[in-house]
Design an enzyme around this catalytic site. Structure first.
Site, PDB file in Angstrom:
ATOM      1  N   HIS A  82     -11.452  11.886   0.135  1.00  0.00           N
ATOM      2  CA  HIS A  82     -10.779  10.670   0.613  1.00  0.00           C
ATOM      3  C   HIS A  82      -9.638  10.978   1.579  1.00  0.00           C
ATOM      4  O   HIS A  82      -9.556  10.411   2.662  1.00  0.00           O
ATOM      5  CB  HIS A  82     -10.263   9.855  -0.582  1.00  0.00           C
ATOM      6  CG  HIS A  82      -9.125   8.973  -0.217  1.00  0.00           C
ATOM      7  ND1 HIS A  82      -7.818   9.332  -0.421  1.00  0.00           N
ATOM      8  CD2 HIS A  82      -9.094   7.769   0.404  1.00  0.00           C
ATOM      9  CE1 HIS A  82      -7.033   8.366   0.049  1.00  0.00           C
ATOM     10  NE2 HIS A  82      -7.785   7.403   0.544  1.00  0.00           N
ATOM     11  N   HIS A  89     -12.725   3.041   3.312  1.00  0.00           N
ATOM     12  CA  HIS A  89     -12.597   2.707   1.895  1.00  0.00           C
ATOM     13  C   HIS A  89     -13.808   1.932   1.379  1.00  0.00           C
ATOM     14  O   HIS A  89     -14.108   1.982   0.188  1.00  0.00           O
ATOM     15  CB  HIS A  89     -11.279   1.994   1.607  1.00  0.00           C
ATOM     16  CG  HIS A  89     -10.196   2.980   1.279  1.00  0.00           C
ATOM     17  ND1 HIS A  89     -10.063   3.541   0.039  1.00  0.00           N
ATOM     18  CD2 HIS A  89      -9.248   3.553   2.049  1.00  0.00           C
ATOM     19  CE1 HIS A  89      -9.068   4.419   0.043  1.00  0.00           C
ATOM     20  NE2 HIS A  89      -8.555   4.444   1.255  1.00  0.00           N
ATOM     21  N   HIS A  94      -9.007  10.144   5.943  1.00  0.00           N
ATOM     22  CA  HIS A  94      -7.825   9.657   6.670  1.00  0.00           C
ATOM     23  C   HIS A  94      -7.442  10.647   7.774  1.00  0.00           C
ATOM     24  O   HIS A  94      -7.141  10.252   8.898  1.00  0.00           O
ATOM     25  CB  HIS A  94      -6.636   9.533   5.713  1.00  0.00           C
ATOM     26  CG  HIS A  94      -6.639   8.270   4.897  1.00  0.00           C
ATOM     27  ND1 HIS A  94      -5.950   7.144   5.272  1.00  0.00           N
ATOM     28  CD2 HIS A  94      -7.230   7.959   3.725  1.00  0.00           C
ATOM     29  CE1 HIS A  94      -6.120   6.192   4.360  1.00  0.00           C
ATOM     30  NE2 HIS A  94      -6.892   6.673   3.404  1.00  0.00           N
ATOM     31  N   HIS A 116       0.822  -1.202   0.000  1.00  0.00           N
ATOM     32  CA  HIS A 116       0.000   0.000   0.000  1.00  0.00           C
ATOM     33  C   HIS A 116       0.863   1.261   0.000  1.00  0.00           C
ATOM     34  O   HIS A 116       0.610   2.217  -0.743  1.00  0.00           O
ATOM     35  CB  HIS A 116      -0.934  -0.023   1.218  1.00  0.00           C
ATOM     36  CG  HIS A 116      -1.893   1.114   1.232  1.00  0.00           C
ATOM     37  ND1 HIS A 116      -1.880   2.088   2.193  1.00  0.00           N
ATOM     38  CD2 HIS A 116      -2.892   1.453   0.379  1.00  0.00           C
ATOM     39  CE1 HIS A 116      -2.834   2.964   1.940  1.00  0.00           C
ATOM     40  NE2 HIS A 116      -3.466   2.610   0.853  1.00  0.00           N
ATOM     41  N   HIS A 131      -8.081  -0.200  -4.648  1.00  0.00           N
ATOM     42  CA  HIS A 131      -8.708  -0.173  -3.317  1.00  0.00           C
ATOM     43  C   HIS A 131      -9.978  -1.014  -3.282  1.00  0.00           C
ATOM     44  O   HIS A 131     -10.303  -1.612  -2.256  1.00  0.00           O
ATOM     45  CB  HIS A 131      -8.963   1.277  -2.873  1.00  0.00           C
ATOM     46  CG  HIS A 131      -7.692   2.020  -2.549  1.00  0.00           C
ATOM     47  ND1 HIS A 131      -6.942   2.668  -3.496  1.00  0.00           N
ATOM     48  CD2 HIS A 131      -7.010   2.164  -1.388  1.00  0.00           C
ATOM     49  CE1 HIS A 131      -5.869   3.199  -2.925  1.00  0.00           C
ATOM     50  NE2 HIS A 131      -5.879   2.909  -1.654  1.00  0.00           N
ATOM     51  N   HIS A 174       1.095   4.087  -3.231  1.00  0.00           N
ATOM     52  CA  HIS A 174       0.879   5.534  -3.152  1.00  0.00           C
ATOM     53  C   HIS A 174       2.117   6.326  -3.544  1.00  0.00           C
ATOM     54  O   HIS A 174       2.008   7.499  -3.888  1.00  0.00           O
ATOM     55  CB  HIS A 174       0.376   5.932  -1.761  1.00  0.00           C
ATOM     56  CG  HIS A 174      -1.090   5.654  -1.610  1.00  0.00           C
ATOM     57  ND1 HIS A 174      -2.059   6.486  -2.123  1.00  0.00           N
ATOM     58  CD2 HIS A 174      -1.750   4.625  -1.050  1.00  0.00           C
ATOM     59  CE1 HIS A 174      -3.254   5.985  -1.870  1.00  0.00           C
ATOM     60  NE2 HIS A 174      -3.095   4.851  -1.218  1.00  0.00           N
ATOM     61  N   GLU A 226      -9.842  11.173  -4.739  1.00  0.00           N
ATOM     62  CA  GLU A 226      -8.642  10.881  -3.935  1.00  0.00           C
ATOM     63  C   GLU A 226      -8.191  12.035  -3.053  1.00  0.00           C
ATOM     64  O   GLU A 226      -7.839  11.742  -1.903  1.00  0.00           O
ATOM     65  CB  GLU A 226      -7.501  10.435  -4.866  1.00  0.00           C
ATOM     66  CG  GLU A 226      -6.375   9.832  -4.064  1.00  0.00           C
ATOM     67  CD  GLU A 226      -5.227   9.382  -4.942  1.00  0.00           C
ATOM     68  OE1 GLU A 226      -5.280   9.501  -6.156  1.00  0.00           O
ATOM     69  OE2 GLU A 226      -4.250   8.934  -4.351  1.00  0.00           O
TER      70      GLU A 226
HETATM   71 CU1  CUO Z   1      -4.696   3.968  -0.140  1.00  0.00          CU
HETATM   72 CU2  CUO Z   1      -6.889   5.758   1.427  1.00  0.00          CU
HETATM   73  O1  CUO Z   1      -5.157   4.866   1.624  1.00  0.00           O
HETATM   74  O2  CUO Z   1      -5.923   5.481  -0.315  1.00  0.00           O
END
Ligand code: CUO
Length: 725
Positions: free
Chosen positions: A366, A406, A370, A210, A239, A214, A351
């Site tokens: 998104h 998610h 977080h 992961h 995701h 990113h 995103e």
């Molecule tokens: Cu991979 Cu929310 O963590 O996009």
């Protein structure tokens, strides 16, 4: 500039929280730092310090005395704070430091500046910025940097490991040290039902994947860099697959669907106590108690001031856009969400990356999900606490809330998907191609997948700031499956050779209560196992395909590969190829855990017409074989169909059997889990699979090569700026 001088830069990754006037690396190198570089706290002692560490057997590295650039912006981040790319202010500080590093005239000046910075700049940020700069400077490209798991192992494992490692390294001789054991299931007891899937959430390989993903797909950088082919769609799909995989793991463990977090005023019932220590912040990562609420954030220190109502507003605008089949762009114009590009537009908007067509209106939904979660324990910074695990892409997947968030993000995408025209025969069938069967052969018997625990090792040595030096191995336990072979029988009745795209998926058949899943629910739980193209002769064809060749995963040896086996000269084509080899879902997590009794699943294969699917482009290199979740380096996504095809949208059929066409086949399977742990055997090179041999990445008990991809200029970091291109 000599290779030696360049290599000296790598010493900054060794024990990153220890000052650079201490001995670094195996050669006990010591930077001879100019007196006025010492921060005040050391200045009075500077001569004593250089004598103390510059011992006879030490390698002295002279450091040029240069005019220092303005570092006021990056110096604003306190030394002991956490550093997060989710936080705009941190991104700006890091961007400025990267620019400065990249702008240094030569390696000598850069080394000098690094010694100055290393003594006073936040170590996470310093290491991050130096990595990015080394990747992008012409004179340092191709240096073999250590991975983040080696440099900052604290993001990946229990602090007790470090205490034991200290003991081991003090008491036992190098070469004779017993491995330290990283305990499994350490974050909660069996009283916490969510703990049953901790092996998935806390898997080192999954978290590395992961974090890696990113980095490969940054949401903020130069436009040309972020603007990769279908990257918004890939954000959605990668995701979506994580949620599908996690849901299947939950079913295997008697847990229900992931409950999407769609009411931002509702308490988060899942607690999470990460039990990770930050070496840099010298404190534990904050926990989240059961029943925590999202609260308005006002943290001037992070330049974050936002109310919960703001993300509700953004959410409502998304839903409106999907209802309208169009988003609002500048000038109040509407841009349609078409079948071809709608999901990509929504992915970028969600995103949100800089490709968002209207960040002002649709916001940062998104990312802020977080951020809200990661600061819920101290929303106004009154307790001087830093973010929780949701704030860092290296740690976010440990938290049960990651999946709730998610799952909701995925639901929004699905609202768009259900509005698309359903696939008809023209898109599902492949006339002339008949698939009569698919089966699985493996050591557990036909059509049975076998799983169990496996114990492997990583080397923690670089990230351990204590003496004496030398390798410290840590054993960790993860899920593993027995390798198997798909056998697919295809009859090509067209009378001439054809080329097919084989799409293999695995899905549960029942929910957690053992009730059959409705096809529409099952559709969203098809996990991709493999996709490949294959010539088909006229007549009968038997296709055999090994599980280790999956287009979703990278082999174990590539997730945990040794940088020392990197081929070619730094900067060469082979070395670049090796770098790309690191992207993909960890192979040891290809198959869900299953159950002791045998968990029922259905294996699905479809052969579609390659002429309709293919993307005209030359392929590059030998490691572009994990494209399903990662795409192809510097190329288009190698499949024209919607990602997740043919399950990306509701079908006309209401059952899987109604959905079937002659070019498809299914096979009921079981996944049988044995609750035993085997020790991973290091394979000899000659036993490695061709994929492993191609990239030359032998397993060598060193840590994962997770930073490999950021070595290439087109893989920019979220904070990288256009001036670096
Ligand atoms: Cu991979 Cu929310 O963590 O996009």
């Amino acid at each position: 500039m000599s290779d030696e001088a360049k290599k000296n830069l790598l010493l900054f990754f060794d024990r990153p929280t220890e000052p650079c006037f201490m001995q670094k690396g195996d050669e006990k190198a010591v930077f001879q730092v100019p007196d006025h570089y010492y921060p005040d706290k050391y200045r009075a002692l500077s001569s004593t310090l250089s004598n103390r560490f510059g011992t006879d057997d030490a390698k002295i590295i002279p450091v040029a005395n240069i005019g220092l650039p303005d570092l006021s912006l990056p110096m604003q981040l306190p030394y002991n704070e956490q550093f997060s790319l989710f936080i705009q202010k941190h991104r700006e500080m890091a961007g400025s430091l990267i620019d400065t590093f990249v702008g240094m005239r030569n390696v000598e000046d850069l080394t000098s500046l690094c010694t100055y910075c290393q003594l006073r700049i936040n170590p996470y940020m310093f290491n991050y910025c130096l990595s990015v700069a080394l990747l992008h400077r012409d004179d340092t490209k191709g240096l073999n940097m250590p991975t983040v798991v080696q440099t900052f192992p604290d993001k990946f494992m229990d602090p007790k490991v470090f205490r034991q490692a200290r003991e081991v390294s003090n008491v036992q001789q190098v070469g004779n040290r017993m491995p330290v054991v990283i305990p499994s299931n350490l974050t909660a007891s069996d009283a916490e039902p969510e703990q049953r899937v901790a092996y998935f959430r806390e898997d080192i390989g999954i978290n590395l994947h992961h974090w890696h993903w990113h980095l490969v797909y940054p949401f903020e950088a130069d436009f040309a860099i972020v603007n990769k082919d279908r990257r918004g769609e890939l954000f959605y799909y990668m995701h979506q697959q994580i949620i599908a995989r996690y849901t299947v793991e939950r079913f295997c463990n008697g847990l229900g669907h992931v409950r999407r977090y769609n009411n931002f005023r509702a308490p988060i019932e899942e607690a999470y106590f990460p039990k990770l220590d930050s070496q840099v912040a010298s404190r534990a990562w904050p926990p989240r108690f059961a029943g925590t609420m999202l609260r308005d954030l006002d943290r001037p220190v992070d330049r974050i001031r936002i109310e919960v109502s703001e993300i509700e507003r953004w959410r409502d605008r998304f839903i409106q856009a999907i209802e309208d089949n169009a988003i609002i762009v500048s000038g109040n114009r509407k841009m349609p969400l078409t079948e071809e590009t709608g999901i990509d537009i929504l992915g970028n908007l969600m995103e949100s990356s800089i490709l968002s067509r209207n960040r002002g209106y649709y916001g940062d939904l998104h990312n802020m999900g977080h951020v809200f979660c990661s600061y819920a324990h101290d929303p106004d910074h009154r307790h001087l606490e830093q973010y929780g695990v949701m704030g860092d892409s290296a740690t976010a997947m440990r938290d049960p809330f990651f999946y709730r968030w998610h799952a909701y993000v995925d639901d929004i995408f699905n609202m768009h998907k259900i509005k698309l025209p359903k696939y008809g025969n023209d898109r599902l069938d492949f006339p002339g191609i008949r698939v009569s069967s698919i089966s699985v052969q493996g050591p557990a018997g036909n059509n049975t997948f076998a799983t169990q625990w496996e114990q492997s090792m990583v080397d923690l040595a670089r990230g351990l700031d204590f003496t004496p030096r030398g390798s410290v191995l840590a054993k960790f336990t993860h899920l593993q499956h027995e390798e198997f072979t798909y056998v697919i029988e295809v009859n090509n009745t067209s009378g001439r050779a054809a080329m097919g795209t084989f799409r293999i998926f695995l899905a549960p058949v029942n929910d957690e209560k053992g009730q059959p899943l409705r096809f529409e629910d099952q559709r969203r739980l098809f996990i991709e196992l493999d996709k490949f193209s294959q010539p088909l002769n006229a007549g009968n064809n038997t296709i055999r395909r090994n599980s280790v060749d999956s287009s979703v995963t990278i082999p174990y040896e590539r997730t945990f590969m040794s940088q020392s086996s990197r081929p070619g000269q730094p900067g060469s084509a082979e070395a670049a190829e090796f770098d790309f080899c690191g992207c993909g879902w960890p192979h040891h997590m290809l198959i869900p855990k299953g159950t002791a009794k045998g968990y029922p699943m259905v294996l699905f294969v479809m052969v579609s017409n390659w002429n309709d699917d293919r993307v005209e482009q030359d392929t590059v290199g030998s490691c572009n074989d994990a494209a399903s979740y990662c795409g192809i380096r510097d190329r288009k996504y190698p499949d024209k169909r919607a990602m997740g095809f043919p399950f990306d949208r509701p079908a006309q059929a209401t059952t899987l059997s109604d959905f079937m066409r002659p070019n498809m086949a299914v096979r009921p399977c079981t996944v049988k889990f044995t609750d035993a742990t085997r020790v991973r055997q290091q394979r000899r090179d000659t036993e490695a699979s061709p994929r492993v041999r191609r990239c030359g990445c032998q397993e060598n008990y060193t840590s994962a090569d997770i930073d490999a991809l950021i070595r290439k200029p087109y893989y920019y970091d979220p904070i990288t700026r256009s001036s670096l291109v």
